[in-house]
Design a protein around this motif. Structure first.
Motif, PDB file in Angstrom:
ATOM      1  N   GLU A  71       0.821  -1.209   0.000  1.00  0.00           N
ATOM      2  CA  GLU A  71       0.000   0.000   0.000  1.00  0.00           C
ATOM      3  C   GLU A  71       0.857   1.262   0.000  1.00  0.00           C
ATOM      4  OE1 GLU A  71      -3.032  -0.817  -0.548  1.00  0.00           O
ATOM      5  OE2 GLU A  71      -2.412  -2.862  -0.155  1.00  0.00           O
ATOM      6  N   TYR A 102      -0.044   3.695  -3.216  1.00  0.00           N
ATOM      7  CA  TYR A 102      -0.944   4.824  -2.977  1.00  0.00           C
ATOM      8  C   TYR A 102      -0.239   5.931  -2.200  1.00  0.00           C
ATOM      9  CZ  TYR A 102      -4.279   1.000  -3.789  1.00  0.00           C
ATOM     10  OH  TYR A 102      -4.949  -0.072  -4.308  1.00  0.00           O
ATOM     11  N   ILE A 125      -3.206  -2.843  -7.216  1.00  0.00           N
ATOM     12  CA  ILE A 125      -4.593  -2.408  -7.038  1.00  0.00           C
ATOM     13  C   ILE A 125      -5.552  -3.572  -7.300  1.00  0.00           C
ATOM     14  CG2 ILE A 125      -6.414  -0.911  -7.946  1.00  0.00           C
ATOM     15  CD1 ILE A 125      -4.243   1.195  -8.473  1.00  0.00           C
ATOM     16  N   LEU A 130      -5.285   6.647   1.335  1.00  0.00           N
ATOM     17  CA  LEU A 130      -6.411   5.725   1.231  1.00  0.00           C
ATOM     18  C   LEU A 130      -7.407   6.085   2.321  1.00  0.00           C
ATOM     19  CD1 LEU A 130      -5.104   2.057   0.652  1.00  0.00           C
ATOM     20  CD2 LEU A 130      -6.656   3.356  -0.813  1.00  0.00           C
TER      21      LEU A 130
END
Length: 278
Positions: free
Chosen positions: A199, A203, A264, A206
């Motif tokens: 993650e 990203y 993803i 989130l």
């Protein structure tokens, strides 16, 4: 050769005390009593040359060796109830000669398969995949195929390799022995950090709820504690998590080093599986 009376009496007291732990809900005083009895018995076993049995006549000392093995098995199970992995490693190391070298000399213990399975889970929890496979390959094929105690870690390892983390999470409630949950919980912590690393690279931010879902957390305080551990910033206003995804020189990771699309897709798959379970 008959078993020494003092050793036999101490062994009987240990088994009785350990069996009482289950009914008392792992009461700490009961666990401490078992610890004291184990220490006493290990001294007695050492004085009778039974703790390391390679050099003694197994046929002539069968009853004594079975007793010694019982003590070490209780020690291995007790160490997990105490949540002490180092103690478990020591007891497992001492049990190996009984399980491997004396397999044809002694009757098989009822704890044999459960403790073998625990040792395999220990390898998975420690991320010792090579050790896991070496141990697994040394076991008879029919044992691996038919024993629920061995199949449990085998399935977990398969799901780990596939990236089916939601299956691992679900299996926490489907263990063949209560002691298995200890190592499965350690494994889940390892999985969370693996997902978190993905993650951080995939990203910038989130939603907080999505982070909780992806990391298999049930309560907000757990997410906040984990975020603090990872050095993430939680924005309470818009309920998002901001990841620290910079290199040590302050620059962002280059695009070619981030498997964005596959990450993803995989994470969405995790989320859908979890929703179907719930």
């Amino acid at each position: 050769m008959t078993v020494d009376a003092a050793l036999k009496e101490a062994h009987s007291a240990l088994i009785k005390q350990f069996q009482s732990i289950e009914s008392r809900g792992n009461d700490i005083s009961a666990l401490k009593n078992v610890e004291a009895q184990l220490a006493n018995l290990k001294v007695l076993l050492t004085s009778h040359d039974l703790l390391y049995p390679q050099a003694i006549d197994a046929a002539a000392n069968k009853e004594s060796l079975v007793l010694a093995r019982d003590v070490l098995e209780v020690g291995a199970l007790w160490s997990i109830r105490m949540k002490n992995t180092n103690q478990f490693d020591r007891y497992w190391s001492q049990l190996k000669p009984f399980y491997l070298d004396l397999a044809d000399e002694l009757p098989r213990s009822t704890n044999y398969e459960p403790i073998l399975g625990l040792s395999l889970l220990r390898d998975l929890a420690a991320n010792s995949i090579a050790s896991f496979h070496i141990s697994l390959e040394s076991l008879p094929m029919e044992l691996v195929r038919d024993s629920p105690y061995i199949q449990h870690p085998v399935l977990l390892e398969r799901w780990l390799m596939e990236g089916s983390y939601s299956n691992v999470w679900r299996e926490r409630e489907n263990v063949p022995l209560d002691e298995y949950r200890f190592f499965v919980d350690i494994l889940v912590v390892t999985i969370r950090h693996e997902i978190a690393s993905c993650e951080e690279r995939a990203y910038d931010t989130l939603p907080l709820n999505d982070v909780a879902t992806l990391l298999f957390f049930d309560a907000l305080p757990e997410v906040l504690e984990f975020a603090k551990e990872r050095g993430w910033h939680v924005n309470p206003t818009n309920q998002t998590v901001e990841f620290s995804n910079k290199n040590t020189d302050g620059t962002a990771d280059s695009e070619e080093n981030i498997p964005m699309r596959s990450t993803i897709t995989t994470n969405l798959h995790f989320a859908k599986e979890l929703e179907s379970i719930v």
